[in-house]
Every structure is written in C-alpha cells, then in structure tokens.
Scaffold this active site. Structure first.
Site: not given
Length: 140
Positions: A65, A68
């Site tokens: 991600c 993230c």
C-alpha cells in the site's frame, strides 16, 4: 491504576494514572513501557494490547500500500506526540488477515482507537502526525 502492556514482553503492568509520564519501566523485563514508536501487533499480542486500559491506536496497513508507506513515518512521529496517553500499534493486514477481517478492514490505511477492548473511533486514509494526534485526542 491503568493497565499498560509492555511492548517488549507483553506482560501487564499496573501504573498509576498520574505516573504515566514518569517513564515507567516494565516490572517483569525492565524495559521502558513507552519508547516513542509503535508496537508491532500480531495475533500473539493483539488482544492483550486491545484489552488494556490505555487507549490503543492501531494503524492497519499492508506492505504493498503506497499511502500506508507514506503515512508510516507520520504514524511513528505521532507515537512521540501521543505517548504516554495512548499506545500506538501497527498491524500488517496481509500477515494478520483474521484480525483485519474481525474488524471489517476494507481500505487501508485505516486507524482504529480501542479502549478496554471496545472500538471508540475509526478513520481511513493517510494523515500527518499532527492530524493523527489531533484526531486521536479529539476522540477521547
């Protein structure tokens, strides 16, 4: 008394609320209970941290991600802003799919604040350290 889980040995420590800011050490292993960075949460220690008295702010994330990864240093900095009034933890959703499923994590990054085993608040999307701290403090 506030129950605080040791980030090193996962033992339960009882700390008077007024002494949380005094850099307490674990009564079992002796390491500082607050180290200025998030705890890595796994199936082995997640429930213990979630059920403690100290509010737990969890970052549900994944290695693949991009947002993230961008938020990771901000979440790290937020730990320094929020401790000792919060414990911050990171849970890698690919490694701990059962826990992510239990809480219905559909998009990441998602942050959830828990207190004494109950979900208090949830927020999805990347945020800066100051936004994370402001959001978390406003929810308690």
């Amino acid at each position: 008394m506030t129950t605080v889980i040791c980030p090193n040995c996962n033992s339960t420590n009882r700390v008077p609320q007024e002494r949380l800011g005094d850099n307490p050490n674990c009564g079992r292993c002796g390491v500082p209970l607050f180290q200025g960075h998030p705890v890595t949460l796994t199936a082995a220690n997640f429930d213990r941290h979630v059920n403690a008295d100290l509010p737990l702010l969890v970052d549900f994330w994944a290695e693949w991600c991009g947002p993230c990864k961008m938020m990771a240093p901000q979440f790290e900095a937020a730990a320094r802003l929020l401790e000792p009034h919060f414990r911050l933890g990171k849970l890698e959703t690919e490694a701990e799919q059962q826990i992510a499923g239990r809480y219905g994590i559909r998009g990441i990054p998602t942050m959830i604040i828990f207190r004494a085993g109950k979900e208090i608040a949830r927020q999805s999307g990347a945020m800066s350290a100051s936004q994370i701290a402001q959001w978390a403090q406003s929810r308690l």
